[in-house]
Design a protein around this motif. Structure first.
Motif, PDB file in Angstrom:
ATOM      1  N   GLU A 134       0.834  -1.208   0.000  1.00 19.60           N
ATOM      2  CA  GLU A 134       0.000   0.000   0.000  1.00 19.60           C
ATOM      3  C   GLU A 134       0.866   1.256   0.000  1.00 19.60           C
ATOM      4  OE1 GLU A 134      -2.843   2.583  -0.378  1.00 19.60           O
ATOM      5  OE2 GLU A 134      -3.140   0.409  -0.569  1.00 19.60           O
ATOM      6  N   ALA A 137       2.104   1.732  -3.531  1.00 21.82           N
ATOM      7  CA  ALA A 137       1.023   2.251  -4.373  1.00 21.82           C
ATOM      8  C   ALA A 137       0.805   3.741  -4.111  1.00 21.82           C
ATOM      9  CB  ALA A 137      -0.264   1.467  -4.129  1.00 21.82           C
ATOM     10  N   GLY A 138       0.831   4.130  -2.833  1.00 20.12           N
ATOM     11  CA  GLY A 138       0.673   5.545  -2.498  1.00 20.12           C
ATOM     12  C   GLY A 138       1.820   6.388  -3.013  1.00 20.12           C
ATOM     13  N   ARG A 140       3.639   5.761  -5.682  1.00 22.14           N
ATOM     14  CA  ARG A 140       3.497   5.891  -7.137  1.00 22.14           C
ATOM     15  C   ARG A 140       2.424   6.916  -7.488  1.00 22.14           C
ATOM     16  NH1 ARG A 140       3.966  -0.395  -9.145  1.00 22.14           N
ATOM     17  NH2 ARG A 140       3.890   0.494 -11.243  1.00 22.14           N
ATOM     18  N   ARG A 141       1.347   6.954  -6.713  1.00 26.30           N
ATOM     19  CA  ARG A 141       0.309   7.959  -6.975  1.00 26.30           C
ATOM     20  C   ARG A 141       0.862   9.371  -6.772  1.00 26.30           C
ATOM     21  NH1 ARG A 141      -2.998   4.089  -4.244  1.00 26.30           N
ATOM     22  NH2 ARG A 141      -2.746   5.208  -2.266  1.00 26.30           N
ATOM     23  N   GLN A 142       1.593   9.570  -5.683  1.00 25.90           N
ATOM     24  CA  GLN A 142       2.157  10.896  -5.425  1.00 25.90           C
ATOM     25  C   GLN A 142       3.218  11.263  -6.456  1.00 25.90           C
ATOM     26  OE1 GLN A 142       3.231  12.013  -1.450  1.00 25.90           O
ATOM     27  NE2 GLN A 142       1.635  10.763  -0.498  1.00 25.90           N
ATOM     28  N   GLY A 144       3.228  10.411  -9.536  1.00 26.69           N
ATOM     29  CA  GLY A 144       2.527  10.827 -10.740  1.00 26.69           C
ATOM     30  C   GLY A 144       2.046  12.266 -10.664  1.00 26.69           C
ATOM     31  N   VAL A 145       1.766  12.749  -9.454  1.00 25.79           N
ATOM     32  CA  VAL A 145       1.362  14.153  -9.275  1.00 25.79           C
ATOM     33  C   VAL A 145       2.577  15.062  -9.373  1.00 25.79           C
ATOM     34  CG1 VAL A 145       0.376  15.819  -7.654  1.00 25.79           C
ATOM     35  CG2 VAL A 145      -0.621  13.529  -7.864  1.00 25.79           C
ATOM     36  N   GLU A 151       5.426   7.239 -14.363  1.00 29.70           N
ATOM     37  CA  GLU A 151       5.156   5.803 -14.345  1.00 29.70           C
ATOM     38  C   GLU A 151       5.727   5.111 -15.574  1.00 29.70           C
ATOM     39  OE1 GLU A 151       3.682   2.326 -12.565  1.00 29.70           O
ATOM     40  OE2 GLU A 151       3.687   4.360 -11.743  1.00 29.70           O
TER      41      GLU A 151
END
Length: 420
Positions: A134, A137-138, A140-142, A144-145, A151
């Motif tokens: 998790e 995943a978090g 990678r999300r940040q 991308g911002v 990615e």
């Protein structure tokens, strides 16, 4: 004639491998020196001007290198320095420690862009792996911002955790992290993230970070002495980590220093480590305010007895490493408060006599590195970048050469990205 005995031979080089090696050499020159002209690159690397121009063109087309504005240095055509593009590649690093897990996203130049951490659940590693997945995943999300499109340029995931690796199961030893050591963690992380996963011990990861953008930047032959919950070392030879036959070279904390001053016959890291200091002071290593408590202990003098005992053992460690390896320097850093690392460094001086202490040294025998609890996670993130782009002997051998990080028993899962 058919023989049952294996044929022993070194791998030969081929043209493709030589080209890959040359590209890595050019990239390292840009990483260490910053922007350079093609002429400077040719002189520094010993490659022909045409070879350098071809490599720069390939790297530019791949988005890894860009040209700066022309600069007139002397008569003739202005030179256009080229430099690495920080956004040309990204990687993820995961640190698993006894009490916490940290995840970092880094760019090609080693800048950490995202940091996330969480307590490591006590008990079965499967619960901990869910927490780590998790966090990744978090992250990678940040990422991308912070950098849209990152990615698509993600090289892989580096995992760092305490060694030694591959030992026989010994119950649930918390110090050795036996429960984690005996799980297929790499396969689980690769399956959960879809990324290629490479593993290092924590000392090797911290050393990788220090070499990418720290006190060991540009050094090829050095030893990194890591002080954390335990004690370890990473050995760099000709720019590559020497991992040993089973990936456990540098486990100096496991040494039994019978001849060291004040030795009790226990492994060195039972004293010279964060765990040893916490035990001496009655502190909980997992406490949120640990670094503040250690700062206070150093300032008040309550850590003085431990500092003297640990420094005596570490002087012995440095002398042994110097005698065996003849490094350019020993870099001393770790996941501890700067006040603690500095106090230990001062007490380790003067070092014990060694043959490396000769006239004309360009570097001190002992170099103070960074003190940062995120060092290992940052180094773990640097590992996929190093694996993909740093010059290695395997790069000039036939395709499929093994990683220098873990030796012949390397365990890596996932699809490895195309390497330069």
């Amino acid at each position: 004639m058919v023989t049952a005995n294996p044929i022993r031979a070194k791998q030969g080089a081929n043209l493709g491998g030589a080209n890959a090696h040359n590209r890595r050499v050019v990239m390292e020159a840009l990483r260490v020196n910053g922007a350079l002209s093609r002429a400077d690159l040719a002189r520094a690397t010993g490659l022909t001007g045409q070879t350098v121009s071809n490599i720069v063109a390939e790297l530019t087309a791949s988005g890894l290198v860009t040209a700066d504005a022309p600069v007139r240095i002397a008569r003739g055509q202005p030179a256009r320095p080229v430099r690495l593009v920080a956004e040309g590649a990204f990687s993820i690093g995961v640190q698993i420690d006894r009490h916490a897990t940290r995840v970092v996203a880094a760019d090609l130049l080693g800048h950490d862009l995202v940091r996330l951490e969480a307590p490591l659940p006590v008990g079965d590693p499967e619960t901990g792996l869910a927490v780590i997945a998790e966090l990744v995943a978090g992250t990678r999300r940040q990422l991308g911002v912070v950098s849209p499109g990152a990615e698509r340029r993600l090289l892989g995931l580096g995992l760092a955790m305490p060694g030694p690796f591959g030992l026989a199961p010994d119950g649930d030893d918390a110090w050795m992290m036996s429960a984690w050591q005996n799980r297929p963690i790499l396969a689980a992380l690769s399956e959960a993230t879809g990324l290629a996963v490479g593993r290092q011990n924590d000392a090797a990861a911290a050393a990788t970070a220090e070499r990418l953008a720290g006190a060991a930047r540009g050094l090829d032959d050095f030893v990194y002495l890591y002080l954390g919950y335990g004690l370890g070392a990473a050995i760099f030879v000709r720019g590559e980590i020497h991992a040993g036959a089973h990936g456990n070279a540098g486990e100096i904390g496991m040494a039994l220093p019978f001849l060291a001053a004040g030795s009790t016959g226990r492994p060195i890291e039972h004293v010279a480590s964060l765990a040893g200091l916490c035990r001496r002071l009655g502190l909980d290593p997992s406490a949120p305010g640990l670094f503040e408590a250690l700062d206070a202990a150093v300032a008040s003098g309550s850590a003085d007895d431990w500092l003297e005992e640990a420094a005596a053992s570490l002087r012995w460690v440095v002398q042994v490493l110097e005698t065996l390896l003849d490094p350019q320097t020993v870099v001393f850093g770790g996941a501890v408060p700067p006040s603690l690392l500095g106090a230990l460094h001062r007490r380790m001086l003067p070092l014990l006599p060694a043959h490396v202490d000769r006239p004309g040294r360009g570097l001190p025998r002992l170099t103070l590195g960074r003190a940062d609890p995120w060092m290992v996670a940052i180094g773990a993130a640097a590992e996929p970048i190093s694996r993909t782009f740093d010059p290695r002997f395997s790069a000039i051998q036939n395709a499929g050469g093994g990683s220098a990080l873990q030796g012949p028993d390397a365990d890596r899962r996932g699809v490895v990205p195309t390497s330069l």
